[in-house]
Enzyme design. Structure first.
Site, mmCIF file in Angstrom:
data_model
loop_
_atom_site.group_PDB
_atom_site.id
_atom_site.type_symbol
_atom_site.label_atom_id
_atom_site.label_comp_id
_atom_site.label_asym_id
_atom_site.label_seq_id
_atom_site.Cartn_x
_atom_site.Cartn_y
_atom_site.Cartn_z
ATOM 1 N N LYS A 22 0.960 -1.222 0.093
ATOM 2 C CA LYS A 22 -0.032 0.123 -0.340
ATOM 3 C C LYS A 22 0.815 1.016 0.054
ATOM 4 C CE LYS A 22 -2.571 2.386 3.877
ATOM 5 N NZ LYS A 22 -1.472 3.054 4.457
ATOM 6 N N ASN A 23 1.611 1.321 0.751
ATOM 7 C CA ASN A 23 2.572 2.563 1.152
ATOM 8 C C ASN A 23 3.518 2.740 -0.112
ATOM 9 O OD1 ASN A 23 1.262 2.891 3.180
ATOM 10 N ND2 ASN A 23 2.731 2.411 5.080
ATOM 11 N N ARG A 92 -4.855 9.587 3.788
ATOM 12 C CA ARG A 92 -3.797 10.563 4.058
ATOM 13 C C ARG A 92 -2.771 10.557 3.145
ATOM 14 N NH1 ARG A 92 -1.434 14.003 7.709
ATOM 15 N NH2 ARG A 92 0.887 13.719 7.486
ATOM 16 N N CYS A 116 -6.051 7.490 8.983
ATOM 17 C CA CYS A 116 -6.470 6.848 10.258
ATOM 18 C C CYS A 116 -6.270 7.790 11.415
ATOM 19 C CB CYS A 116 -5.513 5.648 10.226
ATOM 20 S SG CYS A 116 -6.148 4.165 9.510
ATOM 21 N N ARG A 121 -0.970 14.236 13.034
ATOM 22 C CA ARG A 121 -0.646 14.089 11.641
ATOM 23 C C ARG A 121 -0.776 15.577 11.089
ATOM 24 N NH1 ARG A 121 -2.735 8.500 9.181
ATOM 25 N NH2 ARG A 121 -0.584 8.459 8.409
ATOM 26 N N PRO A 122 -0.085 16.246 11.354
ATOM 27 C CA PRO A 122 -0.007 17.682 10.931
ATOM 28 C C PRO A 122 0.970 17.559 9.499
ATOM 29 C CG PRO A 122 1.684 17.767 12.478
ATOM 30 C CD PRO A 122 0.995 16.375 12.626
ATOM 31 N N ILE A 123 0.795 18.477 8.437
ATOM 32 C CA ILE A 123 1.540 18.705 7.279
ATOM 33 C C ILE A 123 2.838 19.733 7.260
ATOM 34 C CG2 ILE A 123 0.056 17.094 5.870
ATOM 35 C CD1 ILE A 123 -0.957 19.981 4.449
ATOM 36 N N ASP A 124 3.119 20.154 8.471
ATOM 37 C CA ASP A 124 4.080 21.243 8.583
ATOM 38 C C ASP A 124 5.396 21.074 8.006
ATOM 39 O OD1 ASP A 124 4.150 19.542 10.725
ATOM 40 O OD2 ASP A 124 5.474 20.851 11.408
ATOM 41 N N ASP A 309 3.816 0.574 12.058
ATOM 42 C CA ASP A 309 2.563 0.029 11.434
ATOM 43 C C ASP A 309 2.323 -1.515 11.695
ATOM 44 O OD1 ASP A 309 1.833 2.364 10.052
ATOM 45 O OD2 ASP A 309 2.358 1.632 8.200
ATOM 46 N N ILE A 331 6.146 6.975 17.337
ATOM 47 C CA ILE A 331 5.847 7.911 16.117
ATOM 48 C C ILE A 331 4.501 8.643 16.085
ATOM 49 C CG2 ILE A 331 5.856 7.830 13.585
ATOM 50 C CD1 ILE A 331 8.379 6.449 14.211
ATOM 51 N N ARG A 401 -8.865 -0.892 3.850
ATOM 52 C CA ARG A 401 -7.877 0.219 3.489
ATOM 53 C C ARG A 401 -6.751 -0.058 3.253
ATOM 54 N NH1 ARG A 401 -8.820 5.704 6.643
ATOM 55 N NH2 ARG A 401 -7.933 6.475 4.918
HETATM 56 C C1 UD1 Z 1 3.558 6.840 6.376
HETATM 57 C C2 UD1 Z 1 2.811 5.666 6.128
HETATM 58 C C3 UD1 Z 1 2.153 5.080 7.685
HETATM 59 C C4 UD1 Z 1 3.301 4.803 8.376
HETATM 60 C C5 UD1 Z 1 4.214 6.171 8.668
HETATM 61 C C6 UD1 Z 1 5.261 5.929 9.574
HETATM 62 C C7 UD1 Z 1 2.114 6.158 3.982
HETATM 63 C C8 UD1 Z 1 1.105 6.106 2.974
HETATM 64 N N1 UD1 Z 1 1.730 6.024 5.152
HETATM 65 O O1 UD1 Z 1 2.698 7.883 6.940
HETATM 66 O O2 UD1 Z 1 1.658 3.976 7.014
HETATM 67 O O3 UD1 Z 1 2.616 4.849 9.803
HETATM 68 O O4 UD1 Z 1 4.635 6.513 7.542
HETATM 69 O O5 UD1 Z 1 6.111 4.859 9.296
HETATM 70 O O6 UD1 Z 1 3.223 5.843 3.273
HETATM 71 N N2 UD1 Z 1 4.993 14.592 11.153
HETATM 72 C C9 UD1 Z 1 4.904 15.939 11.515
HETATM 73 N N3 UD1 Z 1 4.591 16.908 10.443
HETATM 74 C C10 UD1 Z 1 4.571 16.397 9.189
HETATM 75 C C11 UD1 Z 1 4.652 15.210 8.735
HETATM 76 C C12 UD1 Z 1 4.636 14.208 9.865
HETATM 77 O O7 UD1 Z 1 4.664 16.385 12.726
HETATM 78 O O8 UD1 Z 1 4.382 17.478 8.267
HETATM 79 C C13 UD1 Z 1 4.941 13.612 12.319
HETATM 80 C C14 UD1 Z 1 3.572 12.488 12.256
HETATM 81 O O9 UD1 Z 1 2.682 13.307 12.759
HETATM 82 C C15 UD1 Z 1 4.079 11.446 12.958
HETATM 83 C C16 UD1 Z 1 5.684 11.585 12.376
HETATM 84 O O10 UD1 Z 1 5.786 12.571 11.890
HETATM 85 O O11 UD1 Z 1 4.013 11.504 14.303
HETATM 86 C C17 UD1 Z 1 5.645 10.347 11.236
HETATM 87 O O12 UD1 Z 1 4.686 10.907 10.252
HETATM 88 P P1 UD1 Z 1 5.100 10.452 8.535
HETATM 89 O O13 UD1 Z 1 6.435 9.787 8.614
HETATM 90 O O14 UD1 Z 1 4.895 11.620 7.808
HETATM 91 O O15 UD1 Z 1 3.750 9.377 8.188
HETATM 92 P P2 UD1 Z 1 2.868 9.396 6.843
HETATM 93 O O16 UD1 Z 1 3.803 9.788 6.030
HETATM 94 O O17 UD1 Z 1 1.490 10.050 7.442
#
Ligand code: UD1
Length: 436
Positions: A22-23, A92, A116, A121-124, A309, A331, A401
């Protein structure tokens, strides 16, 4: 919503072929919007997150034809750079399209991505990186929930991520394809799925190197064409089935998987007494005749650490096979919701903010439990298969999913699981009432 009905206590043994990850599939599908010409993806998992991505791609004007696990995508006619809000909320991974639309159209209109509920899960980190590349990012004047991202002139630059976020690494790799000059992403995530994304981009004519090392270099300004690409196997699905089979005292042979990608899980299981044989492209695992006992603390960390995961599935497994051990989540801050459901099934565990302490030697009893997210849902199915008696796991939509033909694969290994759709059940009950 759907419910899995499970009869516990059956040994799950057999052979399985891992599905595509999936990822890996989702970022590659998002990347395909940058290309012109036909892409053919093999081993694309048949999961609802891929269905959602297909709906988004079509809404953007891409042609998508699905034939089982094969997907043909042609983005030559892409006509839209705005992702509809209701589709954005579906998952996501919709956020990756910010980078790829920016690269392809010079503009993207997005809103908050769904996914989920396992933390904030911010996108900063994504936004900060895109800004450093030169993107102009503002709230839409029409709708404050929409974010308008304009490329202007993206220029390659040095980026250092505050955290090795998987999604931010992928998004920035995609945006940097159209930037003038070279972009270097330091402290990038190192997951195998990032290496797979690099491979896909390069097959399409891009110039990316370093994925997997923590420093990725993207030479921008290349035009990408379509290609044929096989999605790598799903290490999380493989790990889930390994825990499921060993948890019920069985043995499993998983084909198509690279053992190295499962190193932390394999080490943990070996220490607990499981027999594991690694082959070039497959893994054999057996519970063996002695009882499995795992102790100590297992902590999640970015790759190559123990994957978050697999944390819920491991905890479910340990409720039966752990001896005074701790599972720590580093995480996501809200990834233990499933653990309360395990307690309903008799698990002797203590939940704190970042840890679950497993007191060991538990017997689980069948119960009526509710999945609240994808991997937590899989954990409850594992618990149901290990438990004495019958279990109902509600909300199968979360599990679908990310797991392709989940119940069918469990049945093929000897597990007793069937699914019924609650709407179906309700309508049957209504019909019964009407006739009585
Ligand atoms: C991806 C995977 C998910 C997996 C995760 C961690 C996909 C589609 N999903 O999710 O299955 O659980 O990696 O291995 O590939 N964070 C911030 N700001 C940001 C981005 C992330 O603070 O802009 C934080 C998140 O809240 C979290 C941590 O960083 O606490 C890891 O997130 P991230 O590695 O970005 O996970 P995803 O890409 O959402």
């Amino acid at each position: 919503m759907g419910t899995y009905h499970i009869k516990g206590g059956r040994k799950l043994s057999g052979e399985m072929e891992a599905s595509g990850a999936k990822n890996a599939a989702l970022p590659i599908l998002a990347a395909s919007v940058i290309t012109t010409g036909e892409n053919v993806f093999e081993a694309c998992p048949e999961i609802s997150d891929v269905d959602s991505m297909i709906t988004i791609l079509r809404s953007l004007g891409c042609e998508v034809v699905r034939d089982g696990a094969q997907l043909a995508v042609n983005a030559s006619g892409l006509s839209e750079s705005r992702i509809p809000e209701e589709l954005m909320k579906e998952m996501r991974s919709s956020v990756f399209l910010a980078g790829s639309l920016l690269a392809r159209c010079g503009e993207a209109v997005i809103s908050s991505p769904g996914g989920c509920n396992i933390g904030r899960r911010p996108i900063d980190i994504h936004i900060k990186g895109l800004r450093r590349l030169g993107a102009d990012i503002r709230q839409s004047t029409d709708n404050p929930d929409h974010i308008v991202i304009k490329a202007g002139k993206l220029r390659g630059t040095q980026l250092k991520l505050d955290y090795p976020s998987v999604g931010a690494t992928e998004n920035l790799m995609l945006a940097a394809i159209s930037a003038e000059g070279t972009t270097v992403i330091e402290n990038s995530a190192r997951e195998p799925e990032i290496v797979a994304l690099q491979e896909y981009i390069n097959k399409c004519g891009g110039n990316v190197e370093g994925a997997g090392s923590g420093i990725i270099t993207i030479k921008g300004g290349t035009k990408l064409h379509g290609c044929s690409h096989r999605v790598i196997a799903d290490r999380i699905e493989a790990g889930t089935f390994m825990l499921m089979s060993l948890g019920t005292g069985g043995e499993i042979y998983i084909k198509g998987i690279t053992a190295e990608y499962l190193r932390p899980l394999i080490n943990c299981l070996k220490e607990g007494g499981c027999r594991i044989r690694e082959e070039r492209n497959s893994v054999y695992a057996s519970a063996g005749s002695d009882s499995i006992k795992i102790s100590g603390c297992i902590s999640t960390a970015p790759y190559p650490g123990f994957p978050t995961d697999l944390q819920p599935q491991l905890t479910a497994f340990l409720t039966k096979h752990g001896a005074k051990c701790t599972v720590e989540e580093n995480i996501f801050e809200n990834r233990f919701r499933y653990a309360k459901q395990l307690i309903k099934m008799g698990a002797d565990i203590e939940i704190s903010k970042k840890q679950v302490i497993i007191n060991g030697n538990n017997i689980l009893y069948g119960g009526d439990v509710e999945a609240e997210d994808l991997r937590g849902g899989a954990a409850l199915v594992i618990a149901g298969l290990m438990a004495e008696g019958d279990t109902a796991v509600r909300n199968t939509k979360y599990i679908k999913r990310g797991y392709s033909r989940f119940a069918g694969k469990i049945r093929a290994m000897g597990g007793e699981i069937r699914e019924n759709d609650e709407r179906e059940q309700n309508s049957k009950e209504c019909q019964k009432k009407e006739t009585t």
